[in-house]
Write a protein that holds these residues in place. Structure first.
Motif, PDB file in Angstrom:
ATOM      1  N   ASN A 447       0.811  -1.204   0.000  1.00  0.00           N
ATOM      2  CA  ASN A 447       0.000   0.000   0.000  1.00  0.00           C
ATOM      3  C   ASN A 447       0.853   1.266   0.000  1.00  0.00           C
ATOM      4  O   ASN A 447       1.457   1.618   1.018  1.00  0.00           O
ATOM      5  CB  ASN A 447      -0.908  -0.009   1.240  1.00  0.00           C
ATOM      6  N   PRO A 448       0.917   1.956  -1.133  1.00  0.00           N
ATOM      7  CA  PRO A 448       1.741   3.172  -1.200  1.00  0.00           C
ATOM      8  C   PRO A 448       1.362   4.212  -0.164  1.00  0.00           C
ATOM      9  O   PRO A 448       2.216   4.952   0.321  1.00  0.00           O
ATOM     10  CB  PRO A 448       1.481   3.686  -2.620  1.00  0.00           C
ATOM     11  N   SER A 449       0.067   4.283   0.203  1.00  0.00           N
ATOM     12  CA  SER A 449      -0.349   5.338   1.122  1.00  0.00           C
ATOM     13  C   SER A 449       0.315   5.192   2.486  1.00  0.00           C
ATOM     14  O   SER A 449       0.782   6.180   3.074  1.00  0.00           O
ATOM     15  CB  SER A 449      -1.878   5.366   1.269  1.00  0.00           C
ATOM     16  N   VAL A 450       0.382   3.973   3.020  1.00  0.00           N
ATOM     17  CA  VAL A 450       1.001   3.816   4.336  1.00  0.00           C
ATOM     18  C   VAL A 450       2.524   3.775   4.252  1.00  0.00           C
ATOM     19  O   VAL A 450       3.217   4.190   5.179  1.00  0.00           O
ATOM     20  CB  VAL A 450       0.461   2.565   5.075  1.00  0.00           C
ATOM     21  N   MET A 451       3.068   3.291   3.133  1.00  0.00           N
ATOM     22  CA  MET A 451       4.521   3.286   2.982  1.00  0.00           C
ATOM     23  C   MET A 451       5.051   4.705   2.821  1.00  0.00           C
ATOM     24  O   MET A 451       6.041   5.097   3.436  1.00  0.00           O
ATOM     25  CB  MET A 451       4.920   2.423   1.789  1.00  0.00           C
ATOM     26  N   LEU A 452       4.388   5.500   1.992  1.00  0.00           N
ATOM     27  CA  LEU A 452       4.788   6.898   1.851  1.00  0.00           C
ATOM     28  C   LEU A 452       4.489   7.679   3.120  1.00  0.00           C
ATOM     29  O   LEU A 452       5.224   8.601   3.491  1.00  0.00           O
ATOM     30  CB  LEU A 452       4.079   7.528   0.649  1.00  0.00           C
ATOM     31  N   GLY A 453       3.397   7.293   3.814  1.00  0.00           N
ATOM     32  CA  GLY A 453       3.097   7.922   5.096  1.00  0.00           C
ATOM     33  C   GLY A 453       4.216   7.700   6.093  1.00  0.00           C
ATOM     34  O   GLY A 453       4.616   8.610   6.833  1.00  0.00           O
ATOM     35  N   ALA A 454       4.761   6.469   6.112  1.00  0.00           N
ATOM     36  CA  ALA A 454       5.885   6.175   6.997  1.00  0.00           C
ATOM     37  C   ALA A 454       7.104   6.998   6.602  1.00  0.00           C
ATOM     38  O   ALA A 454       7.836   7.520   7.463  1.00  0.00           O
ATOM     39  CB  ALA A 454       6.207   4.682   6.944  1.00  0.00           C
ATOM     40  N   GLY A 455       7.326   7.109   5.291  1.00  0.00           N
ATOM     41  CA  GLY A 455       8.466   7.897   4.822  1.00  0.00           C
ATOM     42  C   GLY A 455       8.364   9.364   5.195  1.00  0.00           C
ATOM     43  O   GLY A 455       9.343   9.992   5.620  1.00  0.00           O
ATOM     44  N   LEU A 456       7.168   9.928   5.047  1.00  0.00           N
ATOM     45  CA  LEU A 456       6.963  11.339   5.405  1.00  0.00           C
ATOM     46  C   LEU A 456       7.135  11.554   6.903  1.00  0.00           C
ATOM     47  O   LEU A 456       7.711  12.563   7.342  1.00  0.00           O
ATOM     48  CB  LEU A 456       5.569  11.788   4.966  1.00  0.00           C
TER      49      LEU A 456
END
Length: 894
Positions: A447-456
């Motif tokens: 899920n890009p949304s939670v992976m990018l959320g973690a990155g941010l």
């Protein structure tokens, strides 16, 4: 897999269609002209299409088609139907034993004077080498390379074996190691949604050898896990026999808060559906709230289907599905026929149009606006805890009675702290200290949304001057190379690495128990203080003993929350009132200060997750990699077994098998109880997948073969060797057996009264020609669809299980191995029947046994009680009469 021309009574439904200038055929279900079709749940329409297309009046009858059409009336009547899925997906964990079984079946067929060339798959079989890297190296930029090199050295032998299988078995596609987690590769690359075979269009459907095969339901593909035994039969052309399922309609309304994630949604749904009770049922999602969820969000919900107990958690194909297929680089030609076909057969949904809602067995509802940030734990995936209550909940668990929500610590030990020295600096650890923080597993790394959320979140944390304690074992194992791509392109990778979340590999790692060793100082401190320390992971499962032997509490959480708890260093924190840390200037930093909103994440996702990434990553799959390509596998029909191997061995499943069917059904006579178990015994308790403990029966065996501990590897990697796996059966350190006083892989040999390892007790019974049974409570065999959880007990001499209830896949696997699953009658348990487990048991199956029949179990002390046989279909009884599903397949081919 279209039916042979002229053999199908429904060939009149076969229509021509031209799509973008190309000619296709398809079976038109609306042309049945049956009003019942429009009322069917969309998941049932897929089962119906398969029955219509494969109807041959042999495996699939016209009566079966009629029964599926009459679903609304028959769905509660335990009506048996056949299902032929379009394909099978194997991961190497279960792919290795599947290929071992095929190789052994060929040996058996040759011994029985048959033709071993008959052992070939007849439907597409995708095998993903989802190698489960031990997280031995972390916090370094070269962790990925070092781990993959180590994993290849450890597992070269089984990779060679799989390469042999690809040559020896037809129609098998192998995705080589290092490509990603099986379920994410399935979602991003392998899923067809609609097949085109010889010009005939039909829906994609799949069964897989991992219970989380259900993740593909999020894309509109009906699929579920069946365990390796049943998957092999499907590959050999056998239909799956199943009971026409009830379908729970799960209506989603409202919109998500800007601060919650898809993980929060799935943990909320998991708890809700477990409370309702959906074991053995289909769950189909509908309602206007579905449009608020991306395909990745839906896949996250579908992935956790085994945790809420359903067979599938299905989202029908809609416009969002087509957008996702385009985003992941599927060809426009395929998108054209997928959308056209699904609409022609009324399988394409508009979730905002209530007039398309089908009939359901039951409807439950969730307002997405009510979802809050949450975790699940400390021991089960459906024990949801809101983040705001985590601190108080954990502290209450410490003193609560030992159980799923309790550790039973006395009052004087609740405040225990232990100083440790790590990298020449002193730290203090205590109950609740986070020692493992892992962004791992298919649940979230799809899920890009939670992976990018973690990155941010990592970016904002680093910019605020926050850091993770160096002794915390941190890791990031994405589901595919695409994740690496978009994390790098969005600029968040350096911040993740700064906090210790370096990429350690692509595979099922911490979630399946391959977390690797904790730092020695941390391990010693935990043991010295008898501390209840924590693992926090973005995985599916947190059963006792699964993640790491020393993390007694484990919590499932979204990737951003994994990082948040790693920064805090403890689960005993109230994020609302307590800061994560301070800036270099001494200003308090709270979680709310660095938490990204859904809008921030979506903007970055839109900019950075593009089709070219998927095309680039998956274009390299067929080329493999240098290590994989250098392997030269044997080019023979029969596998050249090597007696010196500790990875691949011909198992004893067909020893003594005769060409003819036995004249009488097997009996269980004067059987002893090997284990007396309670509720929620998982397949991880029965057949662990993680590291092989140095003091275990398996370790002693491997040592006797000349191996040293660093070469032991994991049980998962050795699933092709029955001598290791038999010794690993019931080897979980958290197994609670009522015969012994402490958790662990121990039991009592009843005739002598001696306590010993489970394997050693089974060996003593075997030498005395004694049959064994197991007593268990509710939900026996929950968790992974692990075929060794049935194969292992079979090798130990277990021939029956008596339980209060079973998880669906494990019960099926027991039948597949020829074991008898019995269930206490309603309201009865081992306790109400006053069974101590020290009795001997006699079980006679009548020659005219019927599905679900109640039989008498006689005890050696003269007592008796009734129990229900859990052979749920006539086909399962056929398998039992043959001694198992693979024995049946051999006899059928002969």
């Amino acid at each position: 897999m279209a039916a042979t021309a002229g053999s199908n009574p429904y060939d009149g439904l076969l229509k021509d269609v031209t799509i973008e200038g190309k000619e296709y055929k398809y079976y038109s279900l609306p042309d049945l002209n049956d009003s019942r079709y429009d009322k069917l749940p969309y998941s049932i329409r897929v089962l119906l299409e398969s029955a219509v297309r494969n109807c041959d009046e042999f495996q699939v009858l016209k009566k079966d088609v009629e029964n599926i059409l009459d679903w609304e009336k028959l769905q509660a009547n335990s009506v048996e139907i056949p299902f032929r899925p379009a394909r099978v997906i194997l991961q190497d964990f279960t792919g290795v034993p599947a290929v071992v079984d095929f190789a052994t079946m060929r040996d058996a067929i040759k011994r029985l004077e048959g033709d071993p060339e008959k052992i070939n798959p007849v439907c597409p079989a995708d095998l993903v080498i989802d190698h489960s890297v031990q997280v031995d190296v972390s916090r370094s930029a070269d962790a990925l390379e070092e781990n993959e090199k180590l994993e290849f050295e450890r597992n070269k032998e089984r990779f060679l074996f799989l390469k042999w299988g690809a040559k020896a078995l037809k129609n098998m596609l192998i995705v080589p190691p290092g490509s990603g987690i099986v379920h994410q590769v399935n979602l991003e690359y392998l899923a067809r949604v609609v097949f085109s075979s010889d010009g005939v269009l039909y829906p994609d459907s799949v069964v897989g050898t991992d219970s989380h095969t259900t993740m593909i339901n999020g894309l509109g593909v009906v699929g579920w896990g069946v365990g390796g035994i049943e998957a092999e039969a499907v590959m050999l052309g056998q239909s799956i026999s199943m009971v026409l399922p009830q379908v729970v309609g799960y209506k989603l309304t409202g919109s998500l808060s800007p601060l919650v994630t898809s993980t929060d949604v799935v943990l909320t749904i998991t708890k809700h559906l477990r409370q309702i009770g959906v074991v053995g049922k289909f769950v189909e999602f509908f309602g206007p709230g579905v449009t608020d969820l991306s395909i990745a969000d839906r896949a996250t919900i579908s992935n956790m289907c085994p945790e809420y107990g359903a067979t599938v958690g299905y989202f029908p194909v809609d416009a969002m599905s087509i957008v996702y297929l385009r985003q992941t680089g599927r060809a426009e030609e395929k998108l054209n026929f997928i959308e056209k076909y699904m609409k022609l057969n009324k399988m394409f949904r508009d979730f905002s149009d209530a007039s398309q809602d089908p009939v359901f067995s039951q409807v439950v509802e969730l307002d997405l606006g009510s979802v809050v940030s949450c975790c699940s734990g400390p021991k089960r995936p459906h024990d949801r805890v809101s983040v705001s209550a985590m601190k108080s909940d954990f502290l209450s668990c410490l003193s609560a009675k030992v159980g799923f929500k309790g550790f039973g610590l006395p009052e004087d030990k609740l405040s225990k702290t232990v100083p440790i020295v790590f990298d020449n600096q002193e730290y203090t650890i205590s109950h609740g200290s986070v020692v493992i923080a892992a962004i791992t597993s298919c649940t979230n790394t799809s899920n890009p949304s939670v992976m990018l959320g973690a990155g941010l979140l990592a970016k904002k944390a680093v910019e605020a001057g926050l850091s993770v304690k160096p002794y915390v074992k941190t890791s990031l194992s994405p589901g595919s190379g695409v994740v690496t791509y978009y994390l790098r392109e969005s600029g968040v990778t350096p911040y993740l690495e700064k906090l210790g979340f370096s990429i350690v590999g692509y595979g099922c790692m911490t979630c399946i128990g391959n977390s690797g060793p904790l730092p020695e100082a941390v391990a010693e401190g935990i043991e010295k203080g008898d501390l209840v320390t924590c693992g926090v992971l973005s995985g599916n499962r947190n059963f006792e003993g699964r993640i790491h032997p020393l993390t007694r509490a484990n919590y499932l959480a979204s990737p951003p929350l994994v990082i948040a708890y790693a920064l805090a260093g403890t689960v005993c924190i109230d994020f609302e009132t307590q800061p994560l840390g301070t800036t270099p200037e001494g200003k308090d930093v709270y979680l709310r200060d660095i938490w990204p909103t859904r809008q921030e994440i979506q903007e970055i996702e839109k900019e950075n997750v593009v089709p070219a990434m998927f095309q680039d990553v998956y274009s390299r799959i067929s080329k493999g990699n240098a290590r994989w390509n250098s392997l030269e596998a044997p080019d023979t029909m029969l596998f050249p077994w090597d007696d010196s191997s500790t990875y691949i061995k011909s198992p004893p499943f067909f020893d003594g098998m005769t060409r003819e069917l036995p004249s009488t059904l097997p009996k269980v006579t004067d059987a002893h109880v090997l284990l007396h178990l309670g509720d929620s015994v998982t397949t991880d308790h029965i057949s662990p997948a993680g590291s092989i403990a140095r003091n275990s029966s398996a370790a002693r065996y491997l040592s006797s073969r000349g191996l040293v501990p660093r070469q032991f590897n994991s049980y998962g990697s050795r699933r092709g060797h029955d001598s290791v796996m038999a010794r690993g059966t019931f080897a979980n350190i958290r197994l609670v057996n009522k015969f012994v006083s402490k958790p662990g892989p121990r039991t009592v040999h009843i005739p002598s009264g001696e306590e010993m390892d489970v394997f050693d007790a089974a060996e003593r019974y075997r030498k005395d020609n004694k049959t064994l049974i197991i007593l268990a409570g509710k939900d026996y065999g929950s968790g992974s669809s692990r075929d060794w959880a049935a194969k292992g007990p079979f090798i130990l001499g277990v021939r029956a299980v008596i339980a209060e209830s079973y998880e669906r896949i494990h019960r099926s696997n027991l039948v597949g191995m020829g074991l008898i699953p019995l269930q206490y009658l309603e309201g009865q348990t081992a306790d109400t029947l006053k069974l101590t487990g020290k009795e001997t048991f006699n079980i006679t199956i009548p020659e005219d046994i019927q599905p679900g029949q109640v039989i008498e179990v006689k005890l050696g002390d003269g007592r008796s009680f009734q129990a229900k046989t859990r052979f749920d279909t006539e086909v399962e009884l056929t398998y039992f009469r043959n001694g198992g599903i693979l024995n049946y397949m051999i006899r059928r081919m002969l």
